[in-house]
Write an enzyme that holds these catalytic residues in place. Structure first.
Site, PDB file in Angstrom:
ATOM      1  N   SER A   1     -13.934 -16.764  26.118  1.00 42.81           N
ATOM      2  CA  SER A   1     -15.095 -17.416  26.717  1.00 42.81           C
ATOM      3  C   SER A   1     -14.724 -18.805  27.257  1.00 42.81           C
ATOM      4  O   SER A   1     -13.894 -18.906  28.151  1.00 42.81           O
ATOM      5  CB  SER A   1     -16.241 -17.473  25.699  1.00 42.81           C
TER       6      SER A   1
ATOM      7  N   ASP B   1     -19.050 -11.277  27.243  1.00 43.95           N
ATOM      8  CA  ASP B   1     -18.261 -12.292  26.550  1.00 43.95           C
ATOM      9  C   ASP B   1     -17.362 -11.701  25.451  1.00 43.95           C
ATOM     10  O   ASP B   1     -17.812 -10.928  24.606  1.00 43.95           O
ATOM     11  CB  ASP B   1     -19.251 -13.281  25.923  1.00 43.95           C
TER      12      ASP B   1
END
Length: 312
Positions: free
Chosen positions: A46, A171
């Site tokens: 991320s 993510d």
């Protein structure tokens, strides 16, 4: 290939990546180094993926710090609309990443990279990798922006990312917010290092000291909905931390440890994934000052061997 493998692992955490960027920027300034040149493998999830890719592309940590300070507020400033939509639109993040990465690909990285994401259609983990093994044929051709977008598509905050093959990613933090174990497995399973020859520097984005009193034995949907993300991400990070520490522990002496984790505790709610806080600058500076001497000895005395992608 060198006998020893040094891994840099960078957690997810949205705009709390400002802490990571400041820490790395100060390490580069304090020690007169370029962080990426001292690691054989870099993994990031991320916001950690954004920083990892940036380091791999040769961008100084100070410029990545400027990226967060200058671009951060706009990334989470464009609300998405609709009851079932994500909280924010993806376009500001993509524009910000394009401004810093340009048209470069993952294969332009000067370091080996492993970037976690999650294929939501097939319910499978995904690791985007540079061409550091002959069988890796595709990922390195992808744009650096697309790889970062795939790893940073935080559920509820940003929409999923759809690549050119219409594969839908979210993510990497849904399964590897702390990707230290990802790095260790890559070093052992792909690069062929022995466990005793691996060292890891793992950097978090602060650790909230949560009080879970609100979640009772029979806590319901509403109670869990408010805490579930923090609980699951925290549990994942803690479990990874414990496993990697155990795996790399050869000696009870702390100075002999080959696993260093920097993830300072903060009060609950002090920092938000979608809000920039200048207080993270001070926290990153403090941690860098505290750790510089220790980290120089363990990770920055010598440079890693230069990375040459595998030939076809």
């Amino acid at each position: 290939m060198d006998e020893h493998c040094r891994i840099l692992s960078l957690d997810g955490g949205g705009l709390k990546g400002l802490f990571t960027a400041k820490l790395l920027s100060d390490l580069e300034a304090n020690l007169g180094i370029r962080v990426a040149e001292h690691f054989d493998l870099i993994t990031g999830t991320s916001t950690g993926a954004i920083i990892a890719i940036g380091l791999g592309l040769g961008i100084p940590a100070s410029e990545l710090l400027s990226f967060y300070r200058e671009k951060g507020p706009s990334i989470f400033d464009a609300p998405s609309y609709g009851l079932l939509s994500s909280k924010y639109a993806a376009e500001p993040l993509k524009k910000a990443l394009t401004d810093v990465f340009g048209e470069r690909t993952l294969g332009d990285s000067r370091s080996r990279l492993v970037i976690p994401a999650f294929n939501i259609q097939r319910r499978e983990v995904k690791l985007f990798k540079t061409r550091h093994a002959p069988r890796f044929l595709k990922d390195w051709k992808m744009s650096a922006v697309d790889v970062a977008m795939a790893s940073a598509a935080a559920p509820t905050y940003l929409p999923s990312f759809v690549d050119d093959s219409l594969i839908q990613y979210v993510d990497g933090g849904v399964w590897a917010n702390n990707p230290a174990m990802v790095g260790v497995v890559e070093a052992m399973g792909v690069l062929g290092y022995n466990r005793c020859d691996i060292s890891v520097l793992s950097i978090g984005t602060t650790r909230e000291v949560n009080r879970m009193d609100a979640i009772k034995k029979n806590g319901g949907i509403t109670t869990w909905a408010l805490k579930a993300t923090d609980v699951f991400i925290g549990a994942d990070s803690s479990a990874t931390d414990a496993m990697v520490e155990l795996l790399l522990r050869d000696h009870p002496d702390e100075d002999a440890m080959r696993y260093v984790r920097i993830n300072p505790p903060v009060t609950e709610g002090e920092f938000k994934l979608d809000r920039l806080s200048e207080s993270l600058i001070a926290l990153g500076a403090r941690e860098a000052e505290h750790a510089s001497r220790q980290l120089r000895r363990r990770f920055f005395d010598t440079k890693a061997a230069s990375f040459t992608p595998e030939p076809f």
